[in-house]
Design an enzyme around this catalytic site. Structure first.
Site, PDB file in Angstrom:
ATOM      1  N   TYR A 167       0.840  -1.206   0.000  1.00  0.00           N
ATOM      2  CA  TYR A 167       0.000   0.000   0.000  1.00  0.00           C
ATOM      3  C   TYR A 167       0.878   1.261   0.000  1.00  0.00           C
ATOM      4  O   TYR A 167       0.615   2.220  -0.737  1.00  0.00           O
ATOM      5  CB  TYR A 167      -0.886  -0.060   1.239  1.00  0.00           C
ATOM      6  CG  TYR A 167      -1.893   1.049   1.374  1.00  0.00           C
ATOM      7  CD1 TYR A 167      -3.042   1.068   0.583  1.00  0.00           C
ATOM      8  CD2 TYR A 167      -1.718   2.064   2.304  1.00  0.00           C
ATOM      9  CE1 TYR A 167      -3.987   2.081   0.726  1.00  0.00           C
ATOM     10  CE2 TYR A 167      -2.642   3.074   2.452  1.00  0.00           C
ATOM     11  CZ  TYR A 167      -3.777   3.086   1.663  1.00  0.00           C
ATOM     12  OH  TYR A 167      -4.704   4.083   1.804  1.00  0.00           O
ATOM     13  N   LYS A 171       1.019   4.173  -2.788  1.00  0.00           N
ATOM     14  CA  LYS A 171       0.647   5.550  -2.474  1.00  0.00           C
ATOM     15  C   LYS A 171       1.802   6.522  -2.697  1.00  0.00           C
ATOM     16  O   LYS A 171       1.588   7.696  -3.013  1.00  0.00           O
ATOM     17  CB  LYS A 171       0.131   5.636  -1.037  1.00  0.00           C
ATOM     18  CG  LYS A 171      -1.220   4.943  -0.836  1.00  0.00           C
ATOM     19  CD  LYS A 171      -2.281   5.468  -1.782  1.00  0.00           C
ATOM     20  CE  LYS A 171      -3.692   5.161  -1.332  1.00  0.00           C
ATOM     21  NZ  LYS A 171      -4.708   5.640  -2.301  1.00  0.00           N
TER      22      LYS A 171
END
Ligand code: NAI
Length: 316
Positions: A167, A171
């Site tokens: 993640y 991001k």
């Protein structure tokens, strides 16, 4: 200040069937935008499930409030899905001025426990999703000389977060993607910025479990907790980045619970030595890391200027 409105504008908000995306869509619609509400209806951790009802429910909510909206349940993670949602928007509303790339999934595994089958879908939805959706939208925006794209990054990617290697990688990639699209898009009137949000949503609930830690940290519980840390406390920052009056380009706003700040990448002035050695790096590491007078370059050329300044002045 007069009310900031979006009359005559058309927005595509991805992952808008719940959580943050729903609030972005509701706010834009309440200020006059026609909104294409996209949502795959996916579980928090991703997977094959597909449910059009969350997007349809948000469209109903917008219409009941007197706004204009249509639903789409394609996936951002495939080129076909993204092309189709942009085409649907153009067909339904005839234009596309604003894209909010918000759709997301998350995993929650430490590095040694994650495999490529769990890593890749997270990259697919966030990174490829931003690419796939932005590409046809950007082409349309270029053709009309105007556009606003707001991508969704995260403090996990900018600053790191335990158990979030996939993640965070995704991001952080969105941060660089945003900076570069902003540089390229400015000549076409396209501004590209990002939000690094924080809000109590299904995603945070599934990752954090119950809200006990947050309740302890904030002293808030129940309705007060939702009022203070709900997604409605982030949507105004996103809507601002989507507004024609917003001149920011390539920026990331960090927003949660009513606090809004600017997140940015900086570089320290550092040191310069004509014949740099391993030992001089070791000896001067505190100077290298010293944040006094750090610089926030607009682009990589400006970062290069730091070396040129050293070369011209001979400053070490
Ligand atoms: P959420 O789980 O409530 O909403 C995400 C939505 O995206 C869901 O409705 C889901 O169906 C949809 N979605 C997932 N995969 C999709 C796909 N392939 N195509 C289309 N739609 C898809 O999560 P939340 O919290 O609202 O997150 C929104 C965005 O904000 C995400 O990008 C997330 O990573 C980001 N974010 C959220 C934070 C938070 O504190 N809630 C913190 C930092 C970032």
């Amino acid at each position: 200040m007069s009310e900031l409105r979006f009359d005559g504008r058309v927005a595509l908000v991805t992952g808008a069937g719940g959580g943050l995306g729903r609030e972005h869509a509701l706010l834009l619609a309440s200020r006059g935008a026609a909104v294409m509400v996209n949502d795959l209806g996916s579980p928090t951790m991703g997977g094959q499930e597909h449910d059009p009802s969350p997007a349809e429910a948000v469209v109903e909510q917008i219409r009941v409030a007197g706004g204009t909206a249509a639903a789409n349940s394609d996936s951002v993670a495939t080129r076909g899905g993204a092309d189709s949602m942009v085409a649907d928007t153009l067909k339904e509303f005839g234009q596309l001025d604003i894209v909010i790339n918000n759709a997301g999934i998350i995993g929650n595994r430490t590095f040694l426990n994650i495999n490529e089958y769990e890593f890749e879908p997270v990259i697919d939805v966030h990174v490829k999703g931003c690419f796939f959706v932005s590409r046809p939208a950007y082409e349309h925006m270029k053709s009309v000389g105007y556009g606003r794209i707001v991508n969704t990054s995260s403090g996990s990617g900018l600053f790191g977060s335990f158990g979030q290697s996939a993640y965070a990688a995704a991001k952080a990639a969105i941060y660089g993607f945003t900076r570069t699209l902003a540089i390229e898009g400015s000549r076409y009137g396209i501004h590209v910025n990002a939000i690094a949000p924080g809000a109590l949503t299904r995603m945070t609930g599934d990752v954090l479990g119950d809200d006990g830690d947050i309740a302890n940290a904030t002293g808030l519980t129940g309705e007060d907790l939702i009022m203070q840390l709900g997604p409605q406390q982030v949507a105004p920052a996103v809507a601002y980045l989507a507004h024609e009056s917003c001149l920011l380009n390539g920026e990331t706003l960090s927003a949660s619970g009513g606090r809004v700040g600017r997140a940015f990448m900086g570089v320290t002035k550092g040191i310069y030595e004509e014949d740099l050695s391993l030992e001089s790096v070791a000896r001067r590491i505190d100077e290298i890391c010293n944040e006094d007078d750090y610089v926030v370059p607009d682009n990589v050329d400006q970062e290069m200027q730091l070396l040129l300044e050293h070369l011209h002045t001979g400053d070490t």
